[in-house]
Design a protein around this motif. Structure first.
Motif, PDB file in Angstrom:
ATOM      1  N   ALA A  69       0.824  -1.216   0.000  1.00 12.61           N
ATOM      2  CA  ALA A  69       0.000   0.000   0.000  1.00 12.61           C
ATOM      3  C   ALA A  69       0.854   1.261   0.000  1.00 12.61           C
ATOM      4  CB  ALA A  69      -0.896   0.002   1.228  1.00 12.61           C
ATOM      5  N   TYR A  72      -0.407   2.076  -3.881  1.00  9.65           N
ATOM      6  CA  TYR A  72      -0.881   0.707  -4.116  1.00  9.65           C
ATOM      7  C   TYR A  72      -0.044   0.037  -5.202  1.00  9.65           C
ATOM      8  CZ  TYR A  72      -5.015   2.255  -1.555  1.00  9.65           C
ATOM      9  OH  TYR A  72      -5.860   2.747  -0.604  1.00  9.65           O
ATOM     10  N   PRO A 119      -7.099   0.383  -4.783  1.00 13.11           N
ATOM     11  CA  PRO A 119      -6.926  -0.911  -4.105  1.00 13.11           C
ATOM     12  C   PRO A 119      -7.426  -2.048  -4.990  1.00 13.11           C
ATOM     13  CG  PRO A 119      -8.031   0.683  -2.672  1.00 13.11           C
ATOM     14  CD  PRO A 119      -7.946   1.312  -4.029  1.00 13.11           C
ATOM     15  N   ARG A 147     -10.286  -0.074   0.264  1.00 13.31           N
ATOM     16  CA  ARG A 147      -9.030   0.043   0.999  1.00 13.31           C
ATOM     17  C   ARG A 147      -8.986  -0.887   2.209  1.00 13.31           C
ATOM     18  NH1 ARG A 147      -4.369   3.106   1.743  1.00 13.31           N
ATOM     19  NH2 ARG A 147      -3.686   3.150   3.902  1.00 13.31           N
TER      20      ARG A 147
END
Ligand SMILES: [Zn+2]
Length: 413
Positions: A69, A72, A119, A147
């Motif tokens: 992350a 991403y 994400p 997320r």
């Protein structure tokens, strides 16, 4: 439904790719042993709802895919692969994929890092064997997620980040040898190319060649032992570079770079020598340190696993002596470079470079010049300039050991 449309579109791309592949000579001249699998083509298919990444391979290999992350990313670790892919491949994306990079991560291991727009979840990741004249193919299917799910999946993944923990102790260090040990650190490498000149030359190649010339000079003098943090096109995480120097009990750490800076960041031209500081000497130095510190992000190394807090404390406690020695060496370098290289108008600067954080090893980062500047690039690509400049830095190392550390036990002889 979207799935079917996506695979239809994907099939068309795949067929186009196969036609292209058929035009290609069966085997390219092998610069590397045939024992390595070869990647010859990458295709992206699908859309925002389902994006597929396909890489053609000369044979089936194992893969390990995981996510990271902020930003991403999806990382695919594979055994060492020879990438024979078209230039500029990976610079643009499709669907959820913004761009991707690939390269050698460490000896025996390659890595593909995919930047994603939001994400994602890795819906599928597999390699299919070659069959009926088709090459083996690495396939990765990505679907969007939120997320919270992304972060949860990431935590659950079995992240075998061997790359950041295995130490490439390339050269053994002879501890009974009393000569000072100089660690040369060519910046970037492997998947992390560093700065790229408008004409295509990349920083990682320029600085590796330069560091090798400098190493040869230092070794030839007989006064020093030399250790390189990398001696080939391999990525080495920043903290690992520091660890190599500390573990080897280095007397001096010299990181070599040739970066670029945006035009509006001031006069990005001429050599500059940087030392570590919590507070950057100016905005340009701060920007450069930020860029450099992002190297691990580029290579898909999860920064969260690294003990930042510990490093910060170490800096605060760093022996004044180390800082003083670093600064003295920076002055030596600048004074010896004056004759050979064009210097930046403020040639000594400081900023929070992660790679300079060893509390007990005097460390500097030498920007040989900036590949974004036409005159600098001309120098950087010149054999004569590289030799003269390596001579100057070798001379600075001589001055440093003869004037500043002659009195210490590990100092010059
Ligand atoms: Zn750099």
């Amino acid at each position: 439904m979207a799935d079917r449309a996506a695979s239809g579109a994907f099939l068309a791309v795949l067929l186009a790719g196969l036609v292209l592949a058929a035009d290609r000579p069966a085997a390219a001249p092998a610069a590397l042993p045939d024992s390595y699998p070869t990647a010859t083509e990458v295709r992206l298919g699908g859309d925002d709802a389902d994006t597929r990444f396909v890489m053609d391979l000369s044979r089936k290999i194992d893969l390990h895919a995981f996510t990271l992350a902020d930003p991403y990313r999806v990382v695919i670790d594979i055994p060492e692969v020879v990438f024979r892919l078209p230039p500029k491949v990976g610079e643009s994306g499709r669907g959820l994929i913004k761009a991707f990079r690939f390269g050698l991560m460490m000896e025996g291991g390659s890595r593909i890092v995919i930047d994603v727009a939001k994400p994602v979840r890795v819906a599928k990741a597999f390699v299919i064997d070659a069959a009926a004249g088709d090459p083996a193919r690495l396939v990765l299917d990505l679907v969007p997620t939120d997320r919270a799910t992304f972060m949860r999946n990431m935590a659950a993944e079995d992240r075998l980040l061997t790359s950041s923990t295995t130490a490439p102790d390339q050269q053994s260090v002879n501890r009974s040898d009393p000569r000072p040990l100089i660690v040369l650190d060519p910046g970037h490498g492997g998947i992390d190319t560093g700065a790229r000149a408008p004409t295509g030359q990349v920083e990682k190649d320029i600085v590796l060649d330069f560091a090798k010339r400098l190493a040869a000079r230092l070794e030839k003098s007989g006064r020093y032992r030399v250790l390189m943090t990398r001696s080939d096109d391999t990525y080495v995480p920043l903290d690992e570079r520091v660890r190599i120097a500390r573990k080897a009990n280095a007397s001096l750490f010299v990181s070599i770079h040739a970066d670029s800076l945006p035009r509006n960041e001031g006069d990005a031209q001429g050599a500059t020598v940087y030392t570590l500081s919590n507070k950057a000497s100016d905005a340009q130095a701060a920007a450069l340190a930020d860029t450099e510190n992002r190297a691990d992000v580029i290579a898909g190394v999860d920064l969260k696993t690294e003990p930042n807090d510990v490093a910060d404390i170490l800096i605060d406690l760093a022996q004044r002596e180390t800082k003083t020695f670093s600064l003295q060496f920076a002055h030596d370098v600048v004074s010896d470079l004056r004759g050979t290289a064009r210097l930046h108008k403020e040639p000594i600067k400081s900023a929070g470079f992660r790679v300079l954080r060893a509390p007990d090893v005097p460390s500097v980062l030498v920007e040989l010049g900036y590949v974004s500047d036409r005159d600098d690039l001309k120098s950087l690509m010149s054999d004569t300039w590289r030799n003269h400049t390596a001579d100057s830095i070798a001379k600075a190392i001589d001055s440093y050991f003869s004037t500043h550390v002659a009195a210490t036990p590990s100092g010059g002889k």
